[in-house]
Motif scaffolding. Structure first.
Motif, mmCIF file in Angstrom:
data_model
loop_
_atom_site.group_PDB
_atom_site.id
_atom_site.type_symbol
_atom_site.label_atom_id
_atom_site.label_comp_id
_atom_site.label_asym_id
_atom_site.label_seq_id
_atom_site.Cartn_x
_atom_site.Cartn_y
_atom_site.Cartn_z
ATOM 1 N N ARG A 166 -21.610 -104.852 4.670
ATOM 2 C CA ARG A 166 -21.869 -104.048 3.477
ATOM 3 C C ARG A 166 -21.759 -104.886 2.204
ATOM 4 O O ARG A 166 -22.415 -105.912 2.072
ATOM 5 C CB ARG A 166 -20.957 -102.820 3.439
ATOM 6 N N ASN A 167 -20.924 -104.497 1.242
ATOM 7 C CA ASN A 167 -20.957 -105.139 -0.076
ATOM 8 C C ASN A 167 -19.927 -106.256 -0.230
ATOM 9 O O ASN A 167 -19.498 -106.572 -1.331
ATOM 10 C CB ASN A 167 -20.741 -104.092 -1.174
ATOM 11 N N LYS A 168 -19.527 -106.865 0.880
ATOM 12 C CA LYS A 168 -18.591 -107.991 0.844
ATOM 13 C C LYS A 168 -19.248 -109.219 1.470
ATOM 14 O O LYS A 168 -20.057 -109.108 2.395
ATOM 15 C CB LYS A 168 -17.316 -107.647 1.615
ATOM 16 N N TRP A 228 -25.796 -107.576 8.553
ATOM 17 C CA TRP A 228 -26.174 -106.474 7.676
ATOM 18 C C TRP A 228 -26.434 -105.202 8.486
ATOM 19 O O TRP A 228 -27.012 -104.247 7.982
ATOM 20 C CB TRP A 228 -27.427 -106.826 6.879
ATOM 21 N N PRO A 255 -28.191 -106.492 -0.049
ATOM 22 C CA PRO A 255 -28.475 -105.837 -1.326
ATOM 23 C C PRO A 255 -29.124 -104.471 -1.163
ATOM 24 O O PRO A 255 -29.471 -103.820 -2.134
ATOM 25 C CB PRO A 255 -29.456 -106.811 -1.987
ATOM 26 N N PRO A 260 -25.454 -100.973 -6.764
ATOM 27 C CA PRO A 260 -24.860 -102.126 -6.084
ATOM 28 C C PRO A 260 -23.794 -102.766 -6.946
ATOM 29 O O PRO A 260 -23.918 -102.838 -8.160
ATOM 30 C CB PRO A 260 -26.055 -103.062 -5.861
ATOM 31 N N THR A 261 -22.726 -103.237 -6.286
ATOM 32 C CA THR A 261 -21.622 -103.830 -7.018
ATOM 33 C C THR A 261 -21.783 -105.323 -7.197
ATOM 34 O O THR A 261 -21.018 -105.934 -7.913
ATOM 35 C CB THR A 261 -20.306 -103.577 -6.264
ATOM 36 N N ARG A 262 -22.769 -105.912 -6.522
ATOM 37 C CA ARG A 262 -22.924 -107.358 -6.615
ATOM 38 C C ARG A 262 -24.372 -107.713 -6.365
ATOM 39 O O ARG A 262 -25.004 -107.191 -5.468
ATOM 40 C CB ARG A 262 -22.024 -108.029 -5.575
ATOM 41 N N GLU A 307 -27.980 -101.621 -0.009
ATOM 42 C CA GLU A 307 -27.012 -100.610 0.363
ATOM 43 C C GLU A 307 -27.159 -99.278 -0.377
ATOM 44 O O GLU A 307 -26.894 -98.232 0.180
ATOM 45 C CB GLU A 307 -25.598 -101.145 0.120
ATOM 46 N N ILE A 318 -24.776 -111.276 1.234
ATOM 47 C CA ILE A 318 -24.462 -109.869 1.443
ATOM 48 C C ILE A 318 -25.719 -109.036 1.326
ATOM 49 O O ILE A 318 -26.737 -109.470 0.811
ATOM 50 C CB ILE A 318 -23.410 -109.366 0.426
#
Length: 484
Positions: free
Chosen positions: A257-259, A438, A58, A11-13, A60, A56
């Motif tokens: 997604r991740n935004k 989501w 988490p 995950p990016t965030r 993903e 967002i």
């Protein structure tokens, strides 16, 4: 953009808003007294602090198959078996397929119905539908059960598809066939899942469909335009068309997604439900060589944001359509500020102001997209206010409309689209059903929902008189705010 695999990655965030269905059952969220935030983009409200809706997903990039994947694989095998039995009808081994059968199977494969009915989230809701991501790599992988089941379904629906096409004009049949051919030409082995989604739209009577809010044709016209128009540099026509068709057939599959674009994504979901032709018109405009499109208000011109890994800060895992639409919606919503997709934040004079969208920013977006005034009921906190809000939600959803609402979510805010209310037949407990940006549908108990409810967005002429009469809470200034 490459198609996204359902496993692997990091995950990016970070987020505190939910936990993976593949992991151990999370501990219930602890409700703490609200405290004043030092964030420059927070605002005091009756229920503590209003934060821009940014939650967002988490869940993903969980390595390995989730419970959803396992159940989906089991179910698509069942669907494939049913489809094979339909094909052997000529030997008298099965009954002829009905339109109801075809739609039920398509809905199960596309929408993930009932796979996670008992899966509880950290917010006290139950997930009732968990649609696969529309850019899942399995869709175009001939070795995947999902791809194979979709192939079988598309073939089993051939007679019903032709029967429905016979009711269209010759021009409309040609448009449909060209869109269908485009889906089956997607690399590397065609996209039967998207083709099944197109069949679903046809069998539901949604094609050719109604006129787009901004004009330029009905839903079938807009899809044909997307298939045939000149596209901007770097845009994959097949992937974009595939993603759009699946989102049309299953609006709850739309995923931020991740935004932190839940509010913009909520507006997207409402548009898909209310006027799908307009949704395709906007996506097609952003994807065109000009990269711009005028919204339904006739004044707001929306432009395509930069594409590519450098502009996104890494690979973008959203669908092709959301990669185009979400940042453009954020830019419309923030007024004179500058939204940067790479950092997922708004800037003014080079300084970051906030992430996500505030309620008034959502109103600005909704008014431009739907070409109508929007009222926001804010600061919902007292028992009478919550009761009036609940009554209004019941009235609007019973009339077939959706209601966008802002909620307290973890340590921040989140926006969802309420689509109905009901009573659990086993417990007698009232609940609200909503589409979570989501990419899934959830049910939350009424009391839990109302305790989290901060704002509602509704048409001025439909704003409940009960809310106007409700006693003003002493800590809720500007309880009802209208944006222009």
């Amino acid at each position: 953009m490459t198609r996204i695999s359902s496993s692997g990655g990091t995950p990016t965030r970070a987020s505190q808003s939910d936990t993976s269905v593949a992991a151990a059952q999370p501990k219930p969220e602890v409700r703490k007294p609200a405290v004043t935030s030092q964030d420059s983009f927070s605002r005091p409200t009756q229920k503590g602090v209003e934060r821009a809706a940014v939650a967002i997903n988490p869940d993903e990039f969980v390595p390995g198959p989730t419970r959803r994947d396992v159940y989906n694989d089991l179910d698509v095998q069942k669907i494939r078996s049913q489809s094979n039995s339909i094909r052997s009808f000529s030997e008298g081994e099965a009954q002829p397929r009905t339109r109801e059968d075809a739609l039920a199977n398509a809905d199960r494969l596309l929408g993930g119905a009932n796979f996670l009915k008992l899966s509880e989230t950290a917010q006290g809701a139950n997930i009732t539908r968990d649609a696969k991501d529309v850019n899942d790599a399995a869709d175009t992988d001939p070795a995947s059960p999902r791809h194979q089941a979709a192939v079988a379904e598309v073939e089993a629906n051939a007679a019903l598809e032709q029967e429905a096409l016979d009711n269209l004009s010759p021009e409309e049949r040609q448009q449909y066939q060209e869109v269908r051919d485009g889906l089956m030409a997607v690399e590397p082995a065609g996209d039967p899942v998207a083709t099944l989604a197109l069949q679903k739209l046809l069998l539901e009577g949604k094609l050719p469909g109604e006129e787009a809010l901004g004009g330029e044709g009905d839903l079938l016209d807009q899809l044909h335009t997307l298939q045939t128009q000149e596209l901007g540099e770097g845009i994959d026509r097949g992937a974009l068309l595939s993603d759009v068709v699946q989102e049309l057939a299953t609006p709850e599959s739309v995923n931020q997604r991740n935004k932190g674009t839940c509010a913009a994504t909520a507006a997207t979901i409402q548009l898909l439900m209310e006027n799908p032709a307009e949704y395709v018109r906007l996506v097609a405009g952003l994807a065109s060589s000009s990269g711009e499109v005028t919204l339904a208000d006739g004044e707001t011109v929306m432009k395509r944001e930069a594409l590519g890994a450098e502009a996104k800060g890494g690979e973008d895992v959203r669908s092709e359509s959301q990669e185009l639409l979400a940042p453009a919606f954020m830019e419309v919503a923030n007024g004179d500020k500058d939204y940067q997709d790479k950092t997922d934040a708004h800037y003014e004079d080079g300084k970051k102001t906030h992430s996500g969208l505030y309620a008034d920013e959502f109103d600005r977006l909704a008014e431009a997209v739907f070409d109508r005034k929007v009222d926001t009921v804010k600061g919902i906190g007292g028992a009478e206010e919550e009761a009036a809000a609940w009554e209004l939600i019941q009235e609007r959803t019973a009339a077939g409309e959706s209601v966008a609402v802002g909620m307290t979510w973890g340590s921040g805010g989140h926006q969802v689209v309420v689509t109905g209310t009901g009573v659990d037949p086993k417990t007698g407990e009232e609940y609200v059903e909503y589409t979570n940006p989501w990419g899934r549908t959830e049910r939350m108990p009424k009391d839990e929902f109302l305790s989290r409810l901060n704002s509602m967005h509704t048409r001025p002429e439909e704003k409940g008189k009960e809310l106007d009469r409700a006693p003003r809470h002493p800590d809720a200034p500007d309880r009802i705010a209208r944006t222009g």
